[in-house]
Design an enzyme around this catalytic site. Structure first.
Site, PDB file in Angstrom:
ATOM      1  N   GLU A   1       0.818  -1.215   0.000  1.00 13.02           N
ATOM      2  CA  GLU A   1       0.000   0.000   0.000  1.00 13.02           C
ATOM      3  C   GLU A   1       0.846   1.257   0.000  1.00 13.02           C
ATOM      4  OE1 GLU A   1      -3.150   0.471   2.966  1.00 13.02           O
ATOM      5  OE2 GLU A   1      -4.041   1.979   1.651  1.00 13.02           O
TER       6      GLU A   1
ATOM      7  N   GLU B   1     -13.175   2.845   2.591  1.00 14.89           N
ATOM      8  CA  GLU B   1     -12.289   3.040   3.754  1.00 14.89           C
ATOM      9  C   GLU B   1     -12.291   4.504   4.203  1.00 14.89           C
ATOM     10  OE1 GLU B   1      -8.025   2.623   3.294  1.00 14.89           O
ATOM     11  OE2 GLU B   1      -7.875   1.408   5.089  1.00 14.89           O
TER      12      GLU B   1
HETATM   13  O1  LIG Z   1      -4.189   4.589   6.144  1.00 17.26           O
HETATM   14  C1  LIG Z   1      -4.381   3.536   5.533  1.00 17.26           C
HETATM   15  O2  LIG Z   1      -4.942   3.509   4.428  1.00 17.26           O
HETATM   16  C2  LIG Z   1      -3.974   2.287   6.077  1.00 17.26           C
HETATM   17  O3  LIG Z   1      -4.405   1.250   5.588  1.00 17.26           O
HETATM   18  C3  LIG Z   1      -3.054   2.221   7.208  1.00 17.26           C
HETATM   19  O4  LIG Z   1      -3.164   0.959   7.810  1.00 17.26           O
END
Ligand SMILES: O=C(O)C(=O)CO
Length: 299
Positions: free
Chosen positions: A174, A279
């Site tokens: 990521e 998210e």
């Molecule tokens: O901040 C984010 O997107 C994360 O996944 C950190 O764990």
């Protein structure tokens, strides 16, 4: 798109109002929501997932799975293997498993053993549980130059990628933004993999079709922008996608700047078959925010 959503929302709300007026007493299927609050069937061209940490404050895993299922989503992600049976019960999967955190990663050889141990365990769990992806990170700079950090990431990830290949599990690196210092989860100042192409270069050098990028649209927008071009440019390396509104990592509403429907269409155009994980950090009713995001991304 917007007028269609508002029309739907209006119809749903008027449905609730009418039912209430008629004394029908719609039975809430989930605390705070009525059945009439659920979505119309989704087109389903985008496989949608919800990232549990964002909603944990409001909902345990059972409730999150209920909500996800009610909204037509297919996954609750970044939740431990012990919760996967709950997901299964609701017809859901876990799109991506968590592993070591973002602070301690492969950029520092001192962390390799720790990261590899946890990744091995997660890969085993994924292989047994039918989960395709595990997250991984570069770690914080902590005085390590970007060149050295990249070299270390490549060497460290090469030690575990064979195991991922053998078990048919993807490692998704990521990229995170290092600009937002207002909140511990809105940005990660000091994170080494804070540019898309920096992570892509590491991924290319690891040189495996099991080594992928977690393309978090929110983080990419902050650090690099030009999201749709980057999605197309790096399409062969994208293993997973995350969303959130920018600025603020909040809902995908009209107070933020990212054009999510166009980005979802671009994902379809490049033939992306993976999941899109919602998210964002709710700033208002979590169910309504998630429902809005799901509708917006259902192109
Ligand atoms: O901040 C984010 O997107 C994360 O996944 C950190 O764990």
């Amino acid at each position: 798109m917007k007028s269609e959503i508002s029309r739907r929302a209006l119809l749903q709300n008027s449905g609730v109002a009418a039912a209430t007026a008629l004394g029908l007493g719609i039975k809430p299927s989930l605390a705070g929501e009525s059945k009439a609050d659920s979505l119309q069937p989704l087109k389903g061209n985008i496989n949608q997932s919800v990232v549990h940490w964002c909603f944990k404050k409001y909902w345990d895993i059972e409730k999150t799975a209920q909500v996800a299922s009610q909204l037509g989503m297919k996954s609750v992600e970044l939740t431990p293997a012990e919760n996967w049976k709950t997901l299964k019960k609701h017809g859901l999967t876990c799109a991506i498993a968590s592993s070591h955190g973002f602070k301690v990663g492969f950029n520092n050889p001192e962390n390799w053993d720790q990261c590899i141990e946890i990744l091995r365990k997660r890969i085993d769990e994924c292989a047994a549980g039918g989960v395709n992806n595990v997250i991984t990170f570069t770690g914080m700079r902590d005085g390590i130059s970007d060149e050295e950090g990249a070299k270390n990431c490549v060497a460290g990830l090469k030690k575990i990628i064979g195991y991922a290949e053998k078990n048919k599990v993807n490692l998704c690196l990521e990229m995170l933004n290092s600009r937002d210092d207002s909140h511990p989860m809105k940005g990660h100042p000091g994170y080494q993999g804070d540019h898309t192409e920096y992570c892509i270069d590491i991924i290319k050098q690891v040189g495996s079709n099991r080594m992928k990028l977690l393309f978090d649209i929110y983080h990419v927008q902050i650090m690099d922008g030009d999201v749709i071009r980057r999605l197309k440019q790096h399409k062969d390396y994208i293993g997973h996608v995350h969303t959130a509104g920018n600025p603020g990592r909040g809902e995908l509403d009209d107070k933020q700047e990212i054009n999510y429907p166009a980005i979802m269409l671009a994902l379809q155009e490049i033939g992306y078959q993976g999941f899109v994980g919602q998210e964002f950090i709710p700033t208002r009713d979590p169910y309504q925010g998630l429902k809005q995001a799901v509708e917006l991304c259902d192109v």
